[in-house]
Design a protein around this motif. Structure first.
Motif, mmCIF file in Angstrom:
data_model
loop_
_atom_site.group_PDB
_atom_site.id
_atom_site.type_symbol
_atom_site.label_atom_id
_atom_site.label_comp_id
_atom_site.label_asym_id
_atom_site.label_seq_id
_atom_site.Cartn_x
_atom_site.Cartn_y
_atom_site.Cartn_z
ATOM 1 N N ARG A 37 0.821 -1.213 0.000
ATOM 2 C CA ARG A 37 0.000 0.000 0.000
ATOM 3 C C ARG A 37 0.860 1.270 0.000
ATOM 4 N N ARG A 38 1.923 1.241 -0.795
ATOM 5 C CA ARG A 38 2.718 2.457 -0.978
ATOM 6 C C ARG A 38 2.533 2.954 -2.401
ATOM 7 N N ARG A 39 2.960 4.181 -2.647
ATOM 8 C CA ARG A 39 2.817 4.758 -3.977
ATOM 9 C C ARG A 39 3.726 4.052 -4.975
ATOM 10 N N PHE A 40 3.275 4.018 -6.211
ATOM 11 C CA PHE A 40 4.109 3.466 -7.272
ATOM 12 C C PHE A 40 5.283 4.401 -7.522
ATOM 13 N N ASP A 41 6.465 3.817 -7.652
ATOM 14 C CA ASP A 41 7.670 4.586 -7.920
ATOM 15 C C ASP A 41 7.814 4.726 -9.442
ATOM 16 N N PRO A 42 7.822 5.956 -9.961
ATOM 17 C CA PRO A 42 7.935 6.136 -11.424
ATOM 18 C C PRO A 42 9.169 5.479 -12.014
ATOM 19 N N ARG A 43 10.275 5.433 -11.239
ATOM 20 C CA ARG A 43 11.500 4.809 -11.748
ATOM 21 C C ARG A 43 11.306 3.308 -11.937
ATOM 22 N N GLU A 44 10.597 2.683 -10.999
ATOM 23 C CA GLU A 44 10.344 1.253 -11.116
ATOM 24 C C GLU A 44 9.389 0.959 -12.274
ATOM 25 N N VAL A 45 8.380 1.792 -12.435
ATOM 26 C CA VAL A 45 7.436 1.611 -13.533
ATOM 27 C C VAL A 45 8.154 1.780 -14.869
ATOM 28 N N LEU A 46 9.068 2.761 -14.943
ATOM 29 C CA LEU A 46 9.844 2.978 -16.166
ATOM 30 C C LEU A 46 10.680 1.745 -16.493
ATOM 31 N N MET A 47 11.282 1.143 -15.458
ATOM 32 C CA MET A 47 12.069 -0.072 -15.672
ATOM 33 C C MET A 47 11.183 -1.196 -16.210
ATOM 34 N N ALA A 48 9.972 -1.312 -15.641
ATOM 35 C CA ALA A 48 9.051 -2.361 -16.088
ATOM 36 C C ALA A 48 8.659 -2.162 -17.547
ATOM 37 N N VAL A 49 8.392 -0.907 -17.929
ATOM 38 C CA VAL A 49 8.008 -0.612 -19.313
ATOM 39 C C VAL A 49 9.185 -0.865 -20.255
ATOM 40 N N ALA A 50 10.402 -0.614 -19.763
ATOM 41 C CA ALA A 50 11.588 -0.745 -20.611
ATOM 42 C C ALA A 50 11.848 -2.184 -21.032
ATOM 43 N N VAL A 51 11.359 -3.168 -20.259
ATOM 44 C CA VAL A 51 11.627 -4.564 -20.621
ATOM 45 C C VAL A 51 10.688 -5.064 -21.718
ATOM 46 N N VAL A 52 9.607 -4.335 -21.988
ATOM 47 C CA VAL A 52 8.615 -4.803 -22.964
ATOM 48 C C VAL A 52 9.232 -5.016 -24.350
ATOM 49 N N PRO A 53 10.007 -4.054 -24.887
ATOM 50 C CA PRO A 53 10.632 -4.312 -26.197
ATOM 51 C C PRO A 53 11.551 -5.527 -26.164
ATOM 52 N N GLY A 54 12.235 -5.728 -25.047
ATOM 53 C CA GLY A 54 13.110 -6.892 -24.917
ATOM 54 C C GLY A 54 12.342 -8.190 -25.005
ATOM 55 N N VAL A 55 11.185 -8.250 -24.339
ATOM 56 C CA VAL A 55 10.349 -9.450 -24.392
ATOM 57 C C VAL A 55 9.884 -9.712 -25.819
ATOM 58 N N ALA A 56 9.492 -8.634 -26.523
ATOM 59 C CA ALA A 56 9.050 -8.776 -27.910
ATOM 60 C C ALA A 56 10.183 -9.302 -28.787
ATOM 61 N N MET A 57 11.398 -8.829 -28.562
ATOM 62 C CA MET A 57 12.546 -9.290 -29.341
ATOM 63 C C MET A 57 12.870 -10.747 -29.026
ATOM 64 N N VAL A 58 12.769 -11.116 -27.733
ATOM 65 C CA VAL A 58 13.007 -12.507 -27.348
ATOM 66 C C VAL A 58 11.996 -13.424 -28.034
ATOM 67 N N ALA A 59 10.719 -13.027 -28.013
ATOM 68 C CA ALA A 59 9.667 -13.838 -28.641
ATOM 69 C C ALA A 59 9.901 -13.972 -30.138
ATOM 70 N N GLY A 60 10.399 -12.909 -30.762
ATOM 71 C CA GLY A 60 10.648 -12.960 -32.198
ATOM 72 C C GLY A 60 11.904 -13.716 -32.558
ATOM 73 N N GLY A 61 12.745 -13.988 -31.553
ATOM 74 C CA GLY A 61 14.023 -14.641 -31.816
ATOM 75 C C GLY A 61 14.035 -16.127 -31.515
ATOM 76 N N VAL A 62 12.865 -16.699 -31.219
ATOM 77 C CA VAL A 62 12.798 -18.135 -30.945
ATOM 78 C C VAL A 62 11.889 -18.807 -31.974
ATOM 79 N N PRO A 63 12.090 -20.088 -32.221
ATOM 80 C CA PRO A 63 11.173 -20.803 -33.128
ATOM 81 C C PRO A 63 9.743 -20.760 -32.599
ATOM 82 N N GLY A 64 8.783 -20.866 -33.493
ATOM 83 C CA GLY A 64 7.384 -20.740 -33.118
ATOM 84 C C GLY A 64 6.942 -21.717 -32.045
ATOM 85 N N HIS A 65 7.482 -22.952 -32.072
ATOM 86 C CA HIS A 65 7.032 -23.955 -31.103
ATOM 87 C C HIS A 65 7.511 -23.658 -29.684
#
Length: 308
Positions: A114-142
């Motif tokens: 029950r504390r406020r969201f830290d903008p720095r932590e939220v920024l870090m969380a958002v920053a990993v999204v492109p990485g996840v997309a690249m990881v998903a695109g870099g593996v075989p479909g199965h």
């Protein structure tokens, strides 16, 4: 200074051993459910042989035991999904997904405390999204189902890590681990009939798998756990977190050397890994204060560096 350097080397060694858990998860031929059940059972059995654990159990209130038992259910779900991700994809994918734990933590910990969201932590969380997309695109479909299950595993890491952090000072770390893993084993026993499987839910390991399970339970769980308990007395949680963030790196390098997984993945995968790890390493740099690392293999113990 000598004790600090020794402690840092111990933590690096522990993280290297944790990196092997993904490799062993791929080498063990048992399904994920049996693998996790045996691992929890072996570690719990070993801990129950320690008088200190029984003293800790007697000293703990029933309410606190039930709280740790609930966390143990989350731990079992984390390990189950972690090894399922490895079976569905490979060790590199499973280890990479676990690195997403701090991103989930940016939203889960403020909600639970029950504390406020830290903008720095939220920024870090958002920053990993492109990485996840690249990881998903870099593996075989199965393998993409393995990524989805691995992301779910990272969510469970953040959940039980946040809860353990709130309760860690109320119990002996070895006792807490015994309760959580023991409860996890019981939960998986009850869960097994509800999960799809062919043949017996819990398979007896052959000699090959039995030896690897012993190595996983004692060499990659209890041994680093004990070493980390000692090392955490001498170095700050910030230093510990920076070192433990190397676990996916160690796991991926080991997977390349021992399993040749680089032949299954293309450069987009490794580029995505770099983006994710850059965000994860930036997280403790934004919080240069004594803040406990989220380390799945330490369970309750690493949630606080001030251990008895």
């Amino acid at each position: 200074m000598q004790s600090i350097n020794k402690a840092r080397l111990q933590i690096h060694f522990c993280v290297l051993l944790w990196g092997f858990t993904a490799i062993l998860g791929k080498l063990i031929t048992l399904p994920a459910l049996s693998l996790v059940w045996w691992r929890m059972l072996l570690v719990t059995g070993a801990l129950l042989m320690l008088p200190k654990v029984w003293r800790g159990l007697r000293a703990m209130s029933m309410r606190l035991r039930l709280a740790y038992a609930g966390i143990g259910v989350l731990v079992s779900l984390h390990w189950l999904t972690f090894y399922a991700a490895i079976k569905l994809a490979n060790a590199s994918v499973g280890a990479t997904c676990i690195a997403l734990g701090p991103a989930f933590l940016a939203f889960i910990e403020p909600w639970l405390t029950r504390r406020r969201f830290d903008p720095r932590e939220v920024l870090m969380a958002v920053a990993v999204v492109p990485g996840v997309a690249m990881v998903a695109g870099g593996v075989p479909g199965h393998m993409r189902l393995g990524i989805a299950v691995g992301v779910l595993s990272a969510l469970f890491v953040a959940l039980f890590g946040s809860l353990n952090k709130r309760l860690v000072e109320h119990g002996d770390p070895l006792t807490v681990t015994c309760i959580e893993l023991g409860t996890g084993a019981v939960f998986l026993t009850l869960l097994a009939p509800l999960l799809p499987h062919t043949g017996p839910a819990y398979q007896l390991p052959d000699t090959h798998d039995a030896l690897l399970l012993l190595l996983l339970a004692f060499g990659c769980t209890l041994l680093p756990f004990t070493l980390a308990l000692v090392a955490l007395r001498h170095i700050s949680a910030f230093a510990t977190q920076m070192i433990t963030n190397l676990e996916p790196v160690y796991a991926i390098v080991l997977a390349m050397l021992l399993l040749g997984e680089q032949r299954q993945l293309d450069m987009w995968f490794y580029a995505g890994v770099m983006v994710i790890l850059a965000a994860v390493f930036a997280h403790p740099l934004l919080h240069r204060k004594d803040q406990a690392p989220i380390q799945p293999e330490l369970l309750g113990a690493a949630e606080s560096h001030n251990l008895d």
